[in-house]
Design a protein around this motif. Structure first.
Motif, PDB file in Angstrom:
ATOM      1  N   ILE A 276      21.842  -3.632  34.532  1.00 63.79           N
ATOM      2  CA  ILE A 276      22.466  -4.852  33.771  1.00 63.79           C
ATOM      3  C   ILE A 276      23.632  -6.191  34.380  1.00 63.79           C
ATOM      4  N   ILE A 277      23.921  -5.324  35.592  1.00 64.41           N
ATOM      5  CA  ILE A 277      24.838  -6.841  35.461  1.00 64.41           C
ATOM      6  C   ILE A 277      23.516  -7.222  37.155  1.00 64.41           C
ATOM      7  N   GLU A 278      23.207  -6.906  37.768  1.00 61.96           N
ATOM      8  CA  GLU A 278      21.899  -6.665  38.133  1.00 61.96           C
ATOM      9  C   GLU A 278      21.038  -8.187  37.872  1.00 61.96           C
ATOM     10  N   ALA A 279      20.809  -7.641  36.874  1.00 61.50           N
ATOM     11  CA  ALA A 279      19.854  -9.086  35.960  1.00 61.50           C
ATOM     12  C   ALA A 279      20.393  -9.916  36.040  1.00 61.50           C
ATOM     13  N   ASN A 280      22.014  -9.994  35.782  1.00 59.89           N
ATOM     14  CA  ASN A 280      22.559 -11.324  35.104  1.00 59.89           C
ATOM     15  C   ASN A 280      23.768 -11.758  35.598  1.00 59.89           C
ATOM     16  N   MET A 281      23.609 -10.750  37.139  1.00 61.97           N
ATOM     17  CA  MET A 281      24.600 -11.372  38.071  1.00 61.97           C
ATOM     18  C   MET A 281      24.864 -11.231  39.784  1.00 61.97           C
ATOM     19  N   GLY A 282      23.155 -10.787  39.769  1.00 62.60           N
ATOM     20  CA  GLY A 282      22.550 -10.642  41.041  1.00 62.60           C
ATOM     21  C   GLY A 282      22.844  -9.426  41.705  1.00 62.60           C
ATOM     22  N   ARG A 283      22.272  -8.819  43.148  1.00 64.39           N
ATOM     23  CA  ARG A 283      21.768  -7.928  43.700  1.00 64.39           C
ATOM     24  C   ARG A 283      22.547  -7.192  44.227  1.00 64.39           C
TER      25      ARG A 283
ATOM     26  N   TRP B 222      26.282 -10.466  29.892  1.00 67.41           N
ATOM     27  CA  TRP B 222      24.441 -10.309  29.685  1.00 67.41           C
ATOM     28  C   TRP B 222      24.978 -11.376  28.255  1.00 67.41           C
ATOM     29  N   LEU B 223      25.453 -10.427  27.535  1.00 68.12           N
ATOM     30  CA  LEU B 223      25.558 -11.407  26.073  1.00 68.12           C
ATOM     31  C   LEU B 223      25.314 -13.443  26.520  1.00 68.12           C
ATOM     32  N   LYS B 224      26.509 -13.833  27.304  1.00 68.15           N
ATOM     33  CA  LYS B 224      26.380 -15.063  27.945  1.00 68.15           C
ATOM     34  C   LYS B 224      25.130 -15.653  27.918  1.00 68.15           C
ATOM     35  N   ASN B 225      24.429 -15.146  28.864  1.00 63.72           N
ATOM     36  CA  ASN B 225      23.208 -15.298  29.571  1.00 63.72           C
ATOM     37  C   ASN B 225      22.116 -15.503  28.780  1.00 63.72           C
ATOM     38  N   THR B 226      21.890 -14.628  27.298  1.00 60.76           N
ATOM     39  CA  THR B 226      21.533 -14.366  26.567  1.00 60.76           C
ATOM     40  C   THR B 226      21.860 -15.477  25.439  1.00 60.76           C
TER      41      THR B 226
ATOM     42  N   PHE C 159      35.136 -10.840  39.610  1.00 62.52           N
ATOM     43  CA  PHE C 159      35.558 -12.534  40.320  1.00 62.52           C
ATOM     44  C   PHE C 159      33.838 -13.041  40.516  1.00 62.52           C
ATOM     45  N   GLU C 160      33.192 -11.970  40.463  1.00 60.59           N
ATOM     46  CA  GLU C 160      32.011 -12.655  40.496  1.00 60.59           C
ATOM     47  C   GLU C 160      31.120 -12.916  38.860  1.00 60.59           C
ATOM     48  N   ALA C 161      31.985 -11.684  38.216  1.00 61.72           N
ATOM     49  CA  ALA C 161      31.866 -12.597  36.381  1.00 61.72           C
ATOM     50  C   ALA C 161      32.475 -13.724  36.048  1.00 61.72           C
ATOM     51  N   TYR C 162      33.693 -13.364  36.388  1.00 61.94           N
ATOM     52  CA  TYR C 162      34.177 -14.938  36.303  1.00 61.94           C
ATOM     53  C   TYR C 162      33.577 -16.297  36.822  1.00 61.94           C
ATOM     54  N   LYS C 163      32.491 -16.269  37.627  1.00 62.95           N
ATOM     55  CA  LYS C 163      32.169 -17.356  38.235  1.00 62.95           C
ATOM     56  C   LYS C 163      31.026 -17.665  37.666  1.00 62.95           C
ATOM     57  N   VAL C 164      30.340 -16.482  36.826  1.00 60.34           N
ATOM     58  CA  VAL C 164      29.401 -16.810  35.671  1.00 60.34           C
ATOM     59  C   VAL C 164      30.108 -17.203  34.568  1.00 60.34           C
ATOM     60  N   LEU C 165      30.928 -16.346  33.719  1.00 62.87           N
ATOM     61  CA  LEU C 165      31.195 -16.102  32.005  1.00 62.87           C
ATOM     62  C   LEU C 165      32.205 -17.674  32.913  1.00 62.87           C
ATOM     63  N   GLY C 166      32.829 -18.508  33.385  1.00 61.71           N
ATOM     64  CA  GLY C 166      33.606 -20.277  33.205  1.00 61.71           C
ATOM     65  C   GLY C 166      32.763 -20.305  33.941  1.00 61.71           C
TER      66      GLY C 166
ATOM     67  N   LYS D 140      30.484 -21.636  36.903  1.00 55.31           N
ATOM     68  CA  LYS D 140      30.729 -22.150  37.471  1.00 55.31           C
ATOM     69  C   LYS D 140      29.885 -21.400  38.928  1.00 55.31           C
ATOM     70  N   ASN D 141      28.628 -20.885  38.335  1.00 57.01           N
ATOM     71  CA  ASN D 141      27.725 -20.240  39.288  1.00 57.01           C
ATOM     72  C   ASN D 141      26.595 -20.386  39.295  1.00 57.01           C
ATOM     73  N   PRO D 142      26.105 -21.593  39.697  1.00 60.28           N
ATOM     74  CA  PRO D 142      24.706 -22.126  39.387  1.00 60.28           C
ATOM     75  C   PRO D 142      23.639 -21.212  39.403  1.00 60.28           C
ATOM     76  N   ASN D 143      23.762 -20.180  39.874  1.00 52.41           N
ATOM     77  CA  ASN D 143      22.449 -19.532  40.519  1.00 52.41           C
ATOM     78  C   ASN D 143      22.251 -18.236  39.307  1.00 52.41           C
ATOM     79  N   THR D 144      23.217 -18.133  38.181  1.00 55.87           N
ATOM     80  CA  THR D 144      22.979 -17.407  37.302  1.00 55.87           C
ATOM     81  C   THR D 144      21.797 -17.173  36.989  1.00 55.87           C
ATOM     82  N   PRO D 145      21.048 -15.280  37.568  1.00 52.60           N
ATOM     83  CA  PRO D 145      19.893 -15.263  36.745  1.00 52.60           C
ATOM     84  C   PRO D 145      19.611 -15.665  35.224  1.00 52.60           C
ATOM     85  N   LYS D 146      18.535 -16.398  34.278  1.00 48.38           N
ATOM     86  CA  LYS D 146      18.192 -16.371  32.813  1.00 48.38           C
ATOM     87  C   LYS D 146      17.468 -15.645  33.082  1.00 48.38           C
ATOM     88  N   VAL D 147      18.537 -14.497  32.065  1.00 48.96           N
ATOM     89  CA  VAL D 147      17.442 -13.453  31.592  1.00 48.96           C
ATOM     90  C   VAL D 147      17.457 -13.595  29.797  1.00 48.96           C
ATOM     91  N   LYS D 148      16.082 -13.058  29.322  1.00 50.12           N
ATOM     92  CA  LYS D 148      15.688 -12.473  28.739  1.00 50.12           C
ATOM     93  C   LYS D 148      16.304 -12.059  27.303  1.00 50.12           C
TER      94      LYS D 148
END
Length: 539
Positions: A118-125, A464-468, A521-528, A530-538
């Motif tokens: 789930i982390i890979e799908a939403n934050m990267g490998r 994941w919830l934020k990305n969806t 720190f990786e998660a903070y970049k997504v939740l904040g 600040k990460n333009p490369n955040t995967p777009k998930v269904k």
């Protein structure tokens, strides 16, 4: 204070929370009963196998319960019963229940894959790899801790050992009859439960007495076999039948409490610093499974999600299973709180938290005609059965995560380390080696690692919830609080083990600390945002 009020009020609160907050969570996340689950879309007859809700609850509850909700609250009783009770209730409803429900549901929406996937799908490998290492190291501690608990119980109560062996044989027969011969679950349950208690009788008649080292070796062989066999052969049927043991134990304890109504002897609050331990953070780390446990997230996203028949079962199994465990934790703190401080010390010295719990429930059951010795033996057996369940589930999860770490989806031929026999062997050998260190040394590190794992699981689900585009506000406070708690606790443990020269138990916390900080720190970049490369998930 009368202890009856503690159990009655807590059950009412948990029931209201399940009906209201649990339903609200399901609505916010979009649970869909019409959507096919991975158990159907990926059914392979080994790991992905649909299970009816009561059967899956049995497996899930047996796996997450173990000895954690018993040992944790009793050990935390040094701070008084009020802090422990408050954390069990608040933590279970708003922290543990949310994590368990969320991790199970998120995994179902990711084809039954683990939190790491789930982390890979939403934050990267990179995030997945870091989490996989963290989770696998934590599972090694789980294997070591629960191997010690089971081995110690088998040595002190050999009747539990022989009954447990008989349980396994019964489970295999039950699984074959239900899954391969079409025996109705209702009929099989009646026969199975009757034979289950027959195993207890035979176990008391023919105790199996072996030394601890021998039991550790036997357990290592057992968990290897349990980890690589199809779930319908042993895992599902044994956990389902064993769940009746725990239900009977909880019911017996509650009935006994209603009849006995013992007064609370333990002080409500003893202080913020006891025997060199501070209430913050150690209370929240020690209670562990009784309020929130990262191990639960691994179970929900590792085995339970692969067996879920319908998405609507997620609330029942994830949120409901956690609240039932909270009830068990409340019973556990009562067994420590109704005796005097001196008596509690004697019971702990004689056999640890499990002995305190078994003695208390044995006394409670004696109030409605069950002989004290029989009641105590039954409880010890039930606890060992669930610790054994947690043990082999942890090994299977360790195998899953180890395989996932080395899998390369771009290659047709995979690395030999993705082989289930190889990955299981490595997990078992290292976990067994750590088990030799003893329960007392391992549990504090396990508790801290386990709670930090919970913080990371909460972070992963929130991302994941934020990305969806779904509401993730219910995760904000729990993930922040648990992260702070465990970082502070790990700092204390690193210092203590350095002084004691337990260098292996210094290396583990340091590795876990580094991995957790990077992941956060990786998660903070997504939740904040600040990460333009955040995967777009269904969704």
């Amino acid at each position: 204070m009368n202890s009856l009020w503690l159990i009655v009020v807590s059950i009412i609160i948990f029931s209201v929370a399940y009906v209201t907050y649990g339903a609200w969570l399901a609505k916010q996340w979009g649970v869909d009963p019409t959507r096919k689950t991975p158990a159907h879309t990926k059914n392979d007859g080994v790991d992905y196998v649909p299970a009816k809700a009561p059967v899956l609850l049995g497996h899930h509850f047996a796996s997450i319960a173990g000895a954690g909700p018993i040992a944790g609250p009793i050990q935390a009783a040094i701070f008084g019963w009020v802090p422990v009770m408050l954390w069990i209730i608040i933590g279970g409803i708003f922290f543990g229940g949310v994590q368990d429900f969320g991790s199970l549901f998120a995994s179902v929406r990711h084809e039954g894959k683990s939190i790491g996937e789930i982390i890979e799908a939403n934050m990267g490998r990179r995030g997945k790899k870091l989490f996989a290492v963290f989770a696998w190291l934590t599972l090694l501690l789980v294997v070591a801790a629960f191997t010690n608990i089971v081995a110690n119980t088998f040595v002190s109560v050999p009747q539990a050992a022989s009954a447990s062996v008989l349980f396994m044989i019964l489970a295999i027969v039950f699984g074959f009859a239900v899954y391969r011969r079409g025996l109705p679950l209702s009929v099989g349950s009646v026969i199975g439960v009757a034979l289950l208690f027959g195993c207890i009788v035979l176990g008391n008649m023919f105790p199996l007495a072996l030394d601890k080292t021998t039991w550790i070796m036997i357990l290592m062989v057992y968990i290897f076999l349990a980890s690589v066999t199809p779930v319908w052969i042993l895992l599902q049927p044994r956990d389902y039948l064993n769940s009746f043991l725990l239900y009977a134990m909880i019911l017996g304890a509650i009935i006994g409490l209603v009849l006995y109504r013992p007064s609370i002897e333990l002080a409500a609050f003893t202080g913020f610093s006891i025997n060199g331990q501070f209430l913050f953070p150690m209370l929240f780390v020690t209670v562990a499974c009784g309020a929130i446990s990262g191990f639960h997230a691994l179970v929900g996203s590792g085995t339970s999600s692969k067996q879920m028949d319908n998405e609507a079962d997620a609330k029942f199994i994830g949120y409901g299973g956690m609240l039932i465990e909270c009830v068990l934790a409340v019973v556990a703190i009562i067994t420590a709180a109704y005796v005097t401080k001196d008596k509690l010390g004697e019971l702990l010295a004689a056999g640890g938290p499990v002995n305190v719990f078994s003695d208390g429930i044995g006394v409670f059951m004696s109030k409605f005609g069950i002989p004290y010795a029989v009641g105590k033996s039954f409880v010890a057996l039930a606890v060992s059965a669930f610790a054994l369940t947690s043990l082999d589930t942890a090994t299977r999860l360790g195998r899953f995560i180890f395989q996932e770490f080395f899998e390369d989806p771009t290659k047709e031929k995979q690395n030999v380390l993705t082989n289930r026999y190889v990955s299981t062997t490595i997990t078992v050998i290292i976990g067994g080696a750590l088990a030799v260190g003893g329960y007392e040394k391992i549990w504090p590190v396990f508790g801290s690692a386990n709670q930090l794992l919970a913080a990371l699981a909460l972070i992963a689900i929130a991302v994941w919830l934020k990305n969806t585009g779904k509401n993730y506000s219910m995760f904000t406070i729990p993930m922040t609080f648990m992260f702070i708690v465990t970082i502070v606790a790990l700092g204390f443990l690193i210092k203590a083990n350095m002084i004691a020269k337990n260098y292996i138990l210094v290396v583990f916390p340091i590795l876990l600390l580094i991995l957790a900080v990077i992941l956060a720190f990786e998660a903070y970049k997504v939740l904040g945002g600040k990460n333009p490369n955040t995967p777009k998930v269904k969704a």
